[in-house]
Design an enzyme around this catalytic site. Structure first.
Site, PDB file in Angstrom:
ATOM      1  N   GLY A 258       0.962  -1.136  -0.056  1.00 34.08           N
ATOM      2  CA  GLY A 258       0.070  -0.068  -0.044  1.00 34.08           C
ATOM      3  C   GLY A 258       0.992   1.261  -0.031  1.00 34.08           C
ATOM      4  O   GLY A 258       2.135   1.038  -0.257  1.00 34.08           O
TER       5      GLY A 258
ATOM      6  N   GLY B  20       3.042   0.961   3.277  1.00 32.83           N
ATOM      7  CA  GLY B  20       4.019  -0.278   3.765  1.00 32.83           C
ATOM      8  C   GLY B  20       4.068  -1.205   2.794  1.00 32.83           C
ATOM      9  O   GLY B  20       3.066  -1.203   1.691  1.00 32.83           O
TER      10      GLY B  20
ATOM     11  N   VAL C 192       3.743  -5.717   2.814  1.00 39.95           N
ATOM     12  CA  VAL C 192       3.598  -6.961   3.713  1.00 39.95           C
ATOM     13  C   VAL C 192       4.111  -8.019   3.040  1.00 39.95           C
ATOM     14  O   VAL C 192       3.850  -8.324   1.841  1.00 39.95           O
ATOM     15  CB  VAL C 192       2.114  -6.982   3.960  1.00 39.95           C
ATOM     16  CG1 VAL C 192       1.969  -8.239   4.641  1.00 39.95           C
ATOM     17  CG2 VAL C 192       1.463  -5.770   4.775  1.00 39.95           C
TER      18      VAL C 192
ATOM     19  N   LYS D 143       5.064  -6.565   8.135  1.00 39.20           N
ATOM     20  CA  LYS D 143       4.656  -5.424   7.470  1.00 39.20           C
ATOM     21  C   LYS D 143       5.894  -4.352   7.638  1.00 39.20           C
ATOM     22  O   LYS D 143       6.203  -4.121   8.722  1.00 39.20           O
ATOM     23  CB  LYS D 143       3.361  -4.840   7.938  1.00 39.20           C
ATOM     24  CG  LYS D 143       2.968  -3.554   7.328  1.00 39.20           C
ATOM     25  CD  LYS D 143       1.742  -2.900   7.900  1.00 39.20           C
ATOM     26  CE  LYS D 143       0.519  -3.301   7.176  1.00 39.20           C
ATOM     27  NZ  LYS D 143      -0.633  -2.596   7.406  1.00 39.20           N
TER      28      LYS D 143
ATOM     29  N   ASP E 101     -11.304   1.298   8.517  1.00 37.51           N
ATOM     30  CA  ASP E 101     -10.814   0.519   7.208  1.00 37.51           C
ATOM     31  C   ASP E 101     -11.328  -0.823   6.990  1.00 37.51           C
ATOM     32  O   ASP E 101     -10.540  -1.687   6.539  1.00 37.51           O
ATOM     33  CB  ASP E 101      -9.111   0.857   7.218  1.00 37.51           C
ATOM     34  CG  ASP E 101      -8.966   0.659   5.518  1.00 37.51           C
ATOM     35  OD1 ASP E 101      -9.735   0.961   4.727  1.00 37.51           O
ATOM     36  OD2 ASP E 101      -7.784   0.399   5.328  1.00 37.51           O
TER      37      ASP E 101
HETATM   38  P1  ADP Z   1      -1.947  -2.901   3.872  1.00 36.98           P
HETATM   39  O1  ADP Z   1      -1.704  -1.631   4.522  1.00 36.98           O
HETATM   40  O2  ADP Z   1      -1.060  -3.234   2.578  1.00 36.98           O
HETATM   41  O3  ADP Z   1      -3.356  -3.070   3.288  1.00 36.98           O
HETATM   42  P2  ADP Z   1      -2.530  -5.191   5.445  1.00 36.98           P
HETATM   43  O4  ADP Z   1      -2.195  -5.218   7.010  1.00 36.98           O
HETATM   44  O5  ADP Z   1      -3.993  -5.134   5.353  1.00 36.98           O
HETATM   45  O6  ADP Z   1      -1.797  -4.022   4.829  1.00 36.98           O
HETATM   46  O7  ADP Z   1      -1.857  -6.593   4.819  1.00 36.98           O
HETATM   47  C1  ADP Z   1      -1.997  -6.707   3.500  1.00 36.98           C
HETATM   48  C2  ADP Z   1      -2.451  -8.181   3.104  1.00 36.98           C
HETATM   49  O8  ADP Z   1      -1.519  -9.084   3.572  1.00 36.98           O
HETATM   50  C3  ADP Z   1      -3.723  -8.566   3.565  1.00 36.98           C
HETATM   51  O9  ADP Z   1      -4.863  -8.193   2.785  1.00 36.98           O
HETATM   52  C4  ADP Z   1      -3.579  -9.971   3.619  1.00 36.98           C
HETATM   53  O10 ADP Z   1      -3.833 -10.647   2.353  1.00 36.98           O
HETATM   54  C5  ADP Z   1      -2.283 -10.169   4.110  1.00 36.98           C
HETATM   55  N1  ADP Z   1      -1.999 -10.374   5.357  1.00 36.98           N
HETATM   56  C6  ADP Z   1      -1.762  -9.485   6.633  1.00 36.98           C
HETATM   57  N2  ADP Z   1      -1.983 -10.015   7.672  1.00 36.98           N
HETATM   58  C7  ADP Z   1      -1.979 -11.280   7.480  1.00 36.98           C
HETATM   59  C8  ADP Z   1      -1.896 -12.405   8.769  1.00 36.98           C
HETATM   60  N3  ADP Z   1      -1.848 -12.031   9.879  1.00 36.98           N
HETATM   61  N4  ADP Z   1      -1.970 -13.417   8.098  1.00 36.98           N
HETATM   62  C9  ADP Z   1      -2.250 -13.680   6.692  1.00 36.98           C
HETATM   63  N5  ADP Z   1      -2.181 -12.840   6.021  1.00 36.98           N
HETATM   64  C10 ADP Z   1      -2.221 -11.476   5.971  1.00 36.98           C
HETATM   65 MG    MG Z   2      -4.994  -3.651   4.162  1.00 37.37          MG
END
Ligand code: ADP
Ligand code: MG
Length: 353
Positions: free
Chosen positions: A31, A34, A36, A56, A168
Site C-alpha cells: 500500500g 507499507g 507486507v 509489514k 478501514d
Molecule cells: P496494507 O496496509 O497493505 O493493506 P494489511 O495489513 O491489510 O496491509 O496486509 C496486506 C495483506 O497481507 C492482507 O490483505 C492479507 O492478504 C495479508 N495479511 C496481512 N496480515 C496477515 C496475517 N496475519 N495472516 C495472513 N495474511 C495476512
Molecule cells: Mg489492508
C-alpha cells in the site's frame, strides 16, 4: 501503575526480534504506507514452520499501528490477527521503518473468497472444515452469510468496546484464520483509539472511499484536536456518546453485507456504481431499492430475495447499518442482538462462539 507494570513484565517474557531474524517470502500486499511479506524466522530460532509469520514494513504510521496492535492483543486478542512484535528498524533506511510481525493466519481474505464463483459455499467449507453434500439454495447461502456477518460484528463489538474504531473495514482487511476457523480483522493502520487519544485527528485521506461512510470526519469537526492522554481518558466516553465514531465501521460492514448478498456489487466497478446510486438517493437504501427493483436484473432480484427471507429480517438489518446519519445506524452490539441472528447459523459456529 499496575497496568504499566504488567505490560512491562509481559513484554520482558515475549520474544524480541531484529532485522536479521527474518527471511522474506512472498509479497502479500503493498500500500501507500507499507509493504507486507510472508516471512519465516532464520535458522537459529527453534520451533517454526516455513513462512508462518507476516511482516509489514511500514512508514510513518507504523508507530500507531504497533500501538494499536499491542492494545488489541491485551484487550481483545481473538478479534484481530495474532500480533507478535513490532519495532523501529533503523539500520537500512534513513529515519527507519517500523516493522510489525503477526502470525500468518491463512491464505485468504474475505475479498479473495468473495471473488470466487463458489462464494459463499467456499466459505462454508472453510468454516465447517468439510464439504457439505447438500442441495444449493438461497436459504443455505443466507445461513453462511449470516455466520460471516456474526463473526465480523463480534470482532467489531470487541474492538469498539475497547475504544478502538478501525476505519478501514473492508473484505481485504478481514482474514480467514485457518487455526481458529473464524474471520478476524487485520490492518489497524488507520485505526483510532478514542480512550487515550491516539490517532485522534482522523486522517481522512487514509480512508478507502469505496467503503467509507458519508461523514468525512469520525469525530465532529468541533471536537478539539488530540487532548493529552489523561484528559482524553476522562473525556472520551462522553465524546464517544456524542459522536458515535464506531458507526463509521458499521456503515462499512453494511456494505460488505450488501456485497455478499448481491454478486454484481462484489466488483470494484459494481460497488462504485452502487455508491453513486445511493448518493443520488440521499443515502436512503429503501429509495435505492425502489428505483432499482422494477427493472432489476436476475442477480439483483436474487439478492433482494435473500434479504427478504424470514419476513425481510436481513433487509431490516442491512437498512439499520447503511444510513446517512451515524446516530441512526445500529451499533455492533445491537446488531448482534438483531433477530437476523436468532435463526440457526452454521453448526460449528454456535459451538465456537
Ligand atoms: P496494507 O496496509 O497493505 O493493506 P494489511 O495489513 O491489510 O496491509 O496486509 C496486506 C495483506 O497481507 C492482507 O490483505 C492479507 O492478504 C495479508 N495479511 C496481512 N496480515 C496477515 C496475517 N496475519 N495472516 C495472513 N495474511 C495476512
Ligand atoms: Mg489492508
Amino acid at each position: 501503575f499496575d497496568m504499566f507494570f504488567l505490560a512491562f513484565v509481559e513484554r520482558l517474557f515475549r520474544p524480541t526480534f531484529r532485522k536479521d531474524d527474518f527471511v522474506l517470502g512472498k509479497k502479500l500486499g503493498e500500500g501507500a504506507f507499507g509493504v507486507v511479506y510472508r516471512v519465516s524466522l532464520a535458522k537459529k530460532s527453534s520451533s517454526n514452520k516455513e513462512g508462518d509469520l507476516v511482516l509489514k514494513k511500514a512508514t510513518e504510521y507504523g508507530a500507531v499501528e504497533i500501538w494499536m496492535n499491542e492494545r488489541v492483543r491485551r484487550a481483545c486478542a481473538s478479534s484481530c490477527a495474532d500480533f507478535v512484535y513490532g519495532f523501529l528498524e533503523t539500520s537500512s533506511k534513513k529515519g527507519g521503518e517500523y516493522w510489525l510481525v503477526w502470525r500468518f493466519e491463512g491464505e485468504s481474505t474475505l475479498a479473495d473468497l468473495m471473488q470466487s464463483k463458489e462464494f459463499p459455499y467456499n466459505v462454508e467449507t472453510m468454516l465447517l472444515g468439510e464439504v457439505q453434500d447438500l442441495p444449493k439454495g438461497i436459504e443455505r447461502e443466507d445461513r453462511i452469510i449470516q455466520t460471516i456477518m456474526r463473526q465480523i460484528l463480534f470482532c467489531l463489538d470487541s474492538l469498539h468496546s475497547t475504544g478502538i474504531v478501525h476505519r478501514d473495514i473492508k473484505p481485504q482487511n478481514i482474514i480467514f484464520s485457518e487455526g481458529s476457523r473464524t474471520f478476524k480483522i487485520i490492518d489497524l493502520g488507520a485505526a483510532a483509539d478514542l480512550r487515550v487519544g491516539i490517532n485522534y485527528i482522523p486522517k481522512e485521506f487514509l480512508l478507502d472511499p469505496r467503503y467509507a461512510a458519508p461523514e468525512q470526519y469520525i469525530m465532529s469537526t468541533q471536537t478539539p484536536s488530540a487532548p493529552s492522554a489523561p484528559v482524553a481518558t476522562a473525556l472520551s466516553p462522553v465524546l464517544w456518546q456524542m459522536n458515535l465514531p464506531d458507526r463509521f465501521d458499521i456503515y462499512s460492514t453494511g456494505l460488505i453485507f450488501l456485497q455478499m448478498a448481491f454478486p454484481s456489487l462484489r466488483t470494484d466497478s459494481g460497488l462504485i456504481q452502487f455508491n453513486r446510486q445511493l448518493k443520488r438517493c440521499d443515502y436512503d437504501l429503501v429509495a435505492w431499492r425502489r428505483t432499482l427493483e422494477p427493472r432489476a436484473s436476475p442477480d439483483l432480484r436474487r439478492g433482494f430475495e435473500l434479504l427478504d427471507l424470514d419476513g425481510g429480517i436481513g433487509w431490516e438489518l442491512l437498512t439499520s447499518m447503511v444510513r446517512y446519519k451515524p446516530r441512526r445506524r445500529t451499533s455492533a452490539k445491537a446488531a448482534l442482538a438483531h433477530p437476523y441472528f436468532d435463526r440457526e447459523g452454521l453448526l460449528v459456529l454456535s459451538f465456537m462462539q
